[in-house]
Design a protein around this motif. Structure first.
Motif, PDB file in Angstrom:
ATOM      1  N   CYS A 192       0.841  -1.209   0.000  1.00 31.77           N
ATOM      2  CA  CYS A 192       0.000   0.000   0.000  1.00 31.77           C
ATOM      3  C   CYS A 192       0.876   1.259   0.000  1.00 31.77           C
ATOM      4  N   ASN A 193       1.926   1.259   0.790  1.00 30.87           N
ATOM      5  CA  ASN A 193       2.796   2.433   0.845  1.00 30.87           C
ATOM      6  C   ASN A 193       3.523   2.667  -0.479  1.00 30.87           C
ATOM      7  N   LYS A 194       3.877   1.609  -1.173  1.00 32.63           N
ATOM      8  CA  LYS A 194       4.538   1.785  -2.469  1.00 32.63           C
ATOM      9  C   LYS A 194       3.570   2.369  -3.505  1.00 32.63           C
ATOM     10  N   VAL A 195       2.295   1.982  -3.429  1.00 27.15           N
ATOM     11  CA  VAL A 195       1.291   2.578  -4.317  1.00 27.15           C
ATOM     12  C   VAL A 195       1.097   4.053  -3.956  1.00 27.15           C
ATOM     13  N   LEU A 196       1.062   4.339  -2.657  1.00 26.02           N
ATOM     14  CA  LEU A 196       0.914   5.728  -2.226  1.00 26.02           C
ATOM     15  C   LEU A 196       2.095   6.582  -2.683  1.00 26.02           C
ATOM     16  N   PRO A 243      -0.585  11.387  -2.519  1.00 26.20           N
ATOM     17  CA  PRO A 243      -1.850  12.039  -2.169  1.00 26.20           C
ATOM     18  C   PRO A 243      -1.644  13.377  -1.480  1.00 26.20           C
ATOM     19  N   THR A 244      -2.613  14.262  -1.676  1.00 24.32           N
ATOM     20  CA  THR A 244      -2.593  15.577  -1.043  1.00 24.32           C
ATOM     21  C   THR A 244      -3.944  15.820  -0.380  1.00 24.32           C
ATOM     22  N   VAL A 271      -6.167   9.954  -1.460  1.00 24.56           N
ATOM     23  CA  VAL A 271      -6.239   8.604  -2.028  1.00 24.56           C
ATOM     24  C   VAL A 271      -7.003   7.706  -1.058  1.00 24.56           C
ATOM     25  N   ILE A 272      -7.761   6.778  -1.611  1.00 21.73           N
ATOM     26  CA  ILE A 272      -8.472   5.793  -0.796  1.00 21.73           C
ATOM     27  C   ILE A 272      -7.660   4.503  -0.762  1.00 21.73           C
TER      28      ILE A 272
END
Length: 553
Positions: A190-194, A199-200, A205-206
């Protein structure tokens, strides 16, 4: 049971203690609700909805107040692609509603998805790939690094396509089969996608953490959610979402504890429709909050109408015991339950109408479009005097004395037991009329005359076994003198006359109703009811009815 040893616990506890959610008493505000009826729910139907049906269902969801609606997997079928295009091109999406579409992390599917979204005012593009140990090893046969690459490459392509497509897009990522994924690995992917999406506050981001298969007790899921919430990057700009399924029958509990643990958003369906045992039921979740005095921000004030549309369009049925929406969930057949409910309703009406504390009823059925008489008290052989009396009073205005309620209760239960069926209110009323009201056999009242002097002399004309005769008696009142005449000339004896009267509140308001109970020599009690426009006549008819009950034994 045999074969129990082959079932291993396939979930993973967080590496650190995550129990802050246990300190919270209840959910204090509504989450962001996202309906997945038109995607997750629709794909689970034996016959998926057609275009017209999906449009009607979308209108229902908007009417209920959903602000986020997953409308399909547009790259998967022409029907779903056409449905999405119809929503956009016909301007059917309200300005305050965001649509959501699902896509696998595969290039041709992502590009097809954005083709379907061209011109969307606001849409969430939901990217997913499976991350669990079972899926990695058995289905994809890929390493963790390869699974991460699938997610990251998909995330990059979403950014690229969004820049090239007319519309306003928000991103969502789900590590599908999250509950079977090592928590550290779920966090890492999840962190790599983020990191790709950055996101701002203006464009959050969901991150959606689905219980694709419910594998643990709800407290484990809550601890997993809390750990992810505490350790996700960019947390202030991440909307944490849950998507529970109901394999263990704990979908609602998983969602509720997940919200206590930090989830800000819930994906689910009306009445829990979905693959296998279904998705989490948003109707139940929302009304559970409502029962705690928290506004769920969805309108479920007419559950019967919602259920009708749901069942007609999905061809599914809401079971009789389904929370809130089931036909029998506000129904009491048990005598003790019925009595408590009837007394509680009366107490609330007299003493605390502003608060709902009625025994056995979590919420006021009227708040969701249910009716007291038809829903709460239902009569069968298990029912008691309280429920039966409640129906007669609420529906027909007949307020029986307590002992008469008990007497009639046994009568009704015997009929229900003999016929082996539930009795409807009209049937109960018919039994009451037949057994107690204005009875004329074996002795029929023709007319009477009362001389109002010190001893109330009365002459009564009767017809007994087809023969007319005149009898007389005296007493300390008109009714007493008629009672003495009947006992003297008919050869019956009784005592302890119980009397009650009131105006008939239902039907013709000019009528009066009287109830009389008498006790025979052997201690048996008999009851009669009289209804007439004159209160004295109703009393005399009630007496004759009680005596006829005694004579008929």
């Amino acid at each position: 049971m045999r074969n129990v040893d082959k079932y291993a616990r396939g979930y993973f506890m967080p590496p650190a203690t995550s129990l802050k959610w246990t300190q919270k008493e209840y959910i204090s505000e509504a989450p962001i609700w996202c309906s997945v009826d038109l995607r997750d729910g629709n794909q689970a139907l034996i016959v998926p909805m057609n275009l017209e049906e999906k449009l009607e269902y979308f209108e229902l969801l908007v009417k209920l107040g959903f602000k986020e609606i997953e409308v399909g997997f547009p790259a998967a079928s022409e029907t779903e692609f056409a449905f999405l295009r119809a929503l956009i091109e016909q301007n059917l999406i309200p300005d305050d509603v965001t649509i959501q579409v699902l896509t696998q992390s595969r290039e041709h599917i992502i590009r097809k998805t954005f083709e379907s979204l061209a011109g969307a005012k606001k849409a969430v593009v939901h990217l997913y790939n499976s991350t669990s140990v079972a899926q990695r090893e058995q289905v994809f046969r890929k390493s963790k690094e390869e699974i991460v690459e699938i997610a990251v490459s998909g995330a990059k392509l979403l950014k690229e396509c969004a820049e090239q497509t007319e519309g306003n897009f928000q991103f969502q990522y789900s590590p599908e089969s999250f509950t079977g994924t090592e928590i550290e690995f779920a966090l890492d992917i999840c962190n790599k996608v983020l990191d790709v999406w950055q996101p701002t506050a203006a464009n959050p981001v969901i991150i959606n953490l689905p219980a694709t298969v419910s594998m643990s007790m709800p407290h484990v899921y809550a601890s997993q959610i809390e750990y992810m919430s505490d350790n996700l990057k960019y947390r202030e700009n991440v909307i944490l979402s849950v998507h529970p399924h109901n394999d263990r029958g704990t979908g609602v509990a998983d969602a509720e504890l997940g919200m206590l643990a930090g989830a800000q958003r819930v994906e689910g369906t009306l009445f829990g429709n979905g693959e296998r045992t279904g998705n989490v039921d948003i109707v139940t979740l929302a009304l559970n909050m409502f029962s705690h005095g928290v506004d769920p921000k969805l309108s479920f004030e007419n559950i019967p109408a919602i259920k009708e549309v749901y069942e007609r369009l999905t061809k599914m049925s809401v079971s009789e015991r389904h929370p809130y929406g089931g036909e029998l969930v506000f129904t009491a057949f048990s005598g003790s339950h019925q009595d408590a409910i009837a007394k509680g309703m009366k107490w609330r009406e007299e003493k605390a109408p502003e608060h709902w504390t009625v025994p056995y009823l979590l919420i006021d059925p009227k708040d969701i479009g249910r009716q007291y008489e038809g829903d709460i008290i239902r009569i069968n052989s298990q029912s008691g005097k309280g429920g039966i009396g409640y129906i007669l009073q609420q529906k027909y205005g007949l307020d029986l004395p307590p002992k008469m309620r008990e007497h009639f209760g046994y009568c009704v239960k015997n009929v229900s037991d003999h016929q082996q069926k539930e009795l409807m209110p009209d049937e109960i009323h018919d039994i009451f009329q037949k057994e107690y009201v204005n009875l004329k056999s074996p002795v029929e009242l023709v007319k009477y005359r009362v001389k109002d002097d010190d001893d109330f002399q009365t002459t009564v004309q009767i017809r007994a076994n087809g023969e007319a005769k005149e009898i007389s008696g005296t007493g300390n009142g008109r009714l007493d003198s008629i009672s003495n005449a009947l006992q003297e000339h008919l050869g019956v004896s009784y005592s302890d006359l119980v009397y009650k009267e009131h105006a008939l509140e239902s039907g013709s308001k000019s009528q009066a109703v009287s109830y009389i109970g008498i006790t025979a020599v052997d201690g048996s009690q008999y009851w009669g009811c009289g209804i007439d426009t004159d209160i004295m006549n109703s009393s005399v008819k009630a007496l004759f009815s009680a005596v006829n009950q005694l004579l008929g034994q």
